[in-house]
Design an enzyme around this catalytic site. Structure first.
Site, PDB file in Angstrom:
ATOM      1  CG  ASP A 196      -1.765  -1.070   1.202  1.00 50.69           C
ATOM      2  OD1 ASP A 196      -1.687  -1.919   0.322  1.00 50.69           O
ATOM      3  OD2 ASP A 196      -2.842  -0.905   2.312  1.00 50.69           O
ATOM      4  CG  ASP A 202     -12.917  -2.083   0.633  1.00 54.53           C
ATOM      5  OD1 ASP A 202     -12.503  -3.353   0.352  1.00 54.53           O
ATOM      6  OD2 ASP A 202     -12.643  -1.112  -0.386  1.00 54.53           O
TER       7      ASP A 202
END
Ligand SMILES: O=C(O)c1ccccc1N[C@@H]1O[C@H](COP(=O)(O)O)[C@@H](O)[C@H]1O
Length: 241
Positions: free
Chosen positions: A11, A130
């Site tokens: 990330d 998510d």
């Protein structure tokens, strides 16, 4: 039985490889160069890289050139996500040569566009679901985006090829994956599911691997690798058993 795929995560925030807790901005721990991290996972035997432009996901700028550079440097498959929300960002993402992209916010806010790109690009498009509880979250996981199962039904009808399911409450916490959520999503769709959030141990990976017959295809591994809870080589061996 098919083997569980492992997708080590890189990330990227402000040019650095980072891990967040619950995906919250400001909780970053930095792990240096994203390219070095990605190359390390590749050297360790990864077949996939899950690469996220967090600034693009949060709307705090982007790392598009950097994630393109990392993707192009990889010999392995890359799942690219973060800020892919319109034709221009999708074209740029696909031009990196990534194997597939993972769309989050767009699936919640511009469903017609997502239906169109699913029809155009097939399994090059995954959708990231998510969730907190069963509420989907977009825009850096800060904004509610509807019900998980209603959205899943809609995306199934539109031909979505696969889902990346993240339990935000678990993400970056090393508290173990939400196996119940994964089982429930697999029961609601016949599409493959990539698990994300909470992996803390080799036993967690073995538990996710038990869900392969239900439809779990892979698992993203982030914090546990960076915190050296186990090595990627050990993880690959654990799911190969
Ligand atoms: O991965 C994270 O930790 C994360 C944290 C906060 C927001 C997003 C995060 N991850 C990825 O971002 C994409 C969604 O980006 P967008 O909504 O399409 O712009 C999602 O696929 C997650 O992989």
């Amino acid at each position: 039985m098919a083997k569980l795929e492992l997708l080590p995560a890189v990330d990227v925030r402000d040019g650095q490889a980072v891990r967040l807790v619950h995906g919250e901005s400001g909780t970053e721990t930095s792990y240096g160069s994203p390219l070095e991290a990605a190359l390390a996972w590749q050297r360790a035997g990864a077949e996939w890289l899950h690469l996220v432009d967090l600034d693009a996901a949060f709307g705090t700028g982007d790392n598009r050139d950097l994630v393109a550079e990392v993707t192009r440097a990889m010999d392995i498959k890359v799942e690219l996500s973060g800020g892919i929300r319109d034709d221009a960002s999708l074209a740029k993402a696909l031009a990196t040569g990534c194997t597939r992209v993972n769309l989050g916010t767009a699936a919640l806010e511009t469903p017609e566009w997502v239906a169109k790109v699913i029809a155009e690009h097939g399994d090059k498009i995954a959708v990231g679901l998510d969730v907190r509880g069963t509420t989907l979250k977009g825009r850096g996981w800060t904004r509610d985006g509807g019900d998980l199962y209603e959205t899943l039904e809609r995306l199934d009808k539109e031909g979505c090829a696969r889902y990346v399911v993240t339990d935000i409450a678990k993400d970056g916490t090393l508290q173990g994956p939400n196996l119940e959520l994964l089982r429930n999503v697999c029961a609601a769709t016949d599409r493959p599911v990539v698990a994300s959030g909470g992996v803390s141990s080799l036993d967690d990976l073995r538990a996710i691997a038990q869900l392969v017959p239900l439809g779990v295809e892979g698992s993203i591994v982030g914090k546990a690798l960076y915190a050296k809870a186990f090595t990627l080589e050990e993880a690959l061996e654990a799911v190969a058993e």
